[in-house]
Design a protein around this motif. Structure first.
Motif, PDB file in Angstrom:
ATOM      1  N   ARG A 107       0.757  -1.097   0.021  1.00  0.00           N
ATOM      2  CA  ARG A 107       0.107  -0.089   0.116  1.00  0.00           C
ATOM      3  C   ARG A 107       0.859   1.228   0.027  1.00  0.00           C
ATOM      4  N   GLN A 108       1.854   1.104   0.819  1.00  0.00           N
ATOM      5  CA  GLN A 108       2.789   2.367   0.909  1.00  0.00           C
ATOM      6  C   GLN A 108       3.334   2.425  -0.356  1.00  0.00           C
ATOM      7  N   GLU A 109       3.909   1.698  -1.022  1.00  0.00           N
ATOM      8  CA  GLU A 109       4.621   1.982  -2.439  1.00  0.00           C
ATOM      9  C   GLU A 109       3.531   2.361  -3.533  1.00  0.00           C
ATOM     10  N   MET A 113       3.509   5.703  -5.658  1.00  0.00           N
ATOM     11  CA  MET A 113       3.330   5.636  -7.435  1.00  0.00           C
ATOM     12  C   MET A 113       2.369   6.856  -7.598  1.00  0.00           C
ATOM     13  N   ALA A 114       1.346   6.684  -6.651  1.00  0.00           N
ATOM     14  CA  ALA A 114       0.326   7.906  -7.064  1.00  0.00           C
ATOM     15  C   ALA A 114       0.818   9.035  -6.889  1.00  0.00           C
ATOM     16  N   ILE A 119       3.227  14.071  -9.615  1.00  0.00           N
ATOM     17  CA  ILE A 119       4.550  14.737  -9.607  1.00  0.00           C
ATOM     18  C   ILE A 119       4.772  14.942 -11.430  1.00  0.00           C
ATOM     19  N   TYR A 120       4.619  13.861 -12.134  1.00  0.00           N
ATOM     20  CA  TYR A 120       4.468  13.655 -13.784  1.00  0.00           C
ATOM     21  C   TYR A 120       3.574  14.752 -14.256  1.00  0.00           C
ATOM     22  N   SER A 141      -0.095   6.838 -17.540  1.00  0.00           N
ATOM     23  CA  SER A 141      -1.320   5.962 -17.889  1.00  0.00           C
ATOM     24  C   SER A 141      -1.048   4.663 -16.841  1.00  0.00           C
ATOM     25  N   ALA A 142       0.014   4.289 -16.946  1.00  0.00           N
ATOM     26  CA  ALA A 142       0.248   2.968 -16.181  1.00  0.00           C
ATOM     27  C   ALA A 142      -0.111   3.567 -14.477  1.00  0.00           C
ATOM     28  N   LEU A 143       0.615   4.340 -14.207  1.00  0.00           N
ATOM     29  CA  LEU A 143       0.477   5.131 -12.832  1.00  0.00           C
ATOM     30  C   LEU A 143      -0.988   5.371 -12.486  1.00  0.00           C
TER      31      LEU A 143
END
Length: 164
Positions: A107-109, A113-114, A119-120, A141-143
């Motif tokens: 969950r933390q990772e 990623m979210a 940021i992206y 898109s993957a994120l």
């Protein structure tokens, strides 16, 4: 059996490193994502090499094949590397260890990623036209998909990316 001594990291010329054999990583793994990342940020994890026996200033890649290929494809002259003193059996052990000691995202990772997605989106705002394959748009898109999965997940600890 003693652990292999590892030097501190240092910059080595890319041309001084040969790939050697890697039975655990197919050559089909692309490096486009790493190349894009390296255009914006430095290499965070050095590759691991060993000195080629009987030579000076020649090295064989032990781990970090994708990182090495990405740096090479970008035309960099040097790469951050750690030098280990290992025989053939230890070299193979290190290769396997690096590839199997990965855990699925928790969950933390997934939250990290979210955050990376946010940021992206700030750094690379959407522009009209079709996004470049392998570029920030593909990762965004993957994120986004990962972020949606985390938002829907109610289990603890979250086994993302596996569906809940």
């Amino acid at each position: 059996m003693p652990i292999a001594p590892i030097s501190g990291s240092r910059q080595l010329p890319v041309r001084a490193i040969q790939e050697g054999s890697n039975l655990w990583r197919d050559s089909e793994y692309g490096t486009e994502d790493l190349q894009e990342s390296l255009k914006r940020a430095p290499l965070l994890h050095p590759v691991v090499v060993r000195q080629v026996p009987g030579t000076r200033n020649k090295y064989e890649l032990v781990s970090g094949f994708r990182r090495f290929r990405a740096v090479k494809a970008l035309g960099h002259s040097h790469i951050e590397a750690r030098v280990v003193a290992v025989d053939e059996l230890r070299r193979e052990q290190l290769q396997i260890e690096e590839n199997i000691r990965r855990q699925s995202l928790g969950r933390q990772e997934a939250r990290a990623m979210a955050r990376l997605l946010a940021i992206y989106e700030q750094l690379y705002p959407k522009r009209p036209g079709r996004p470049k394959k392998g570029g920030p748009g593909d990762r965004i898109s993957a994120l986004q998909a990962l972020s949606r999965a985390v938002d829907k997940c109610n289990c603890s600890p979250c086994p993302v990316p596996a569906p809940c």
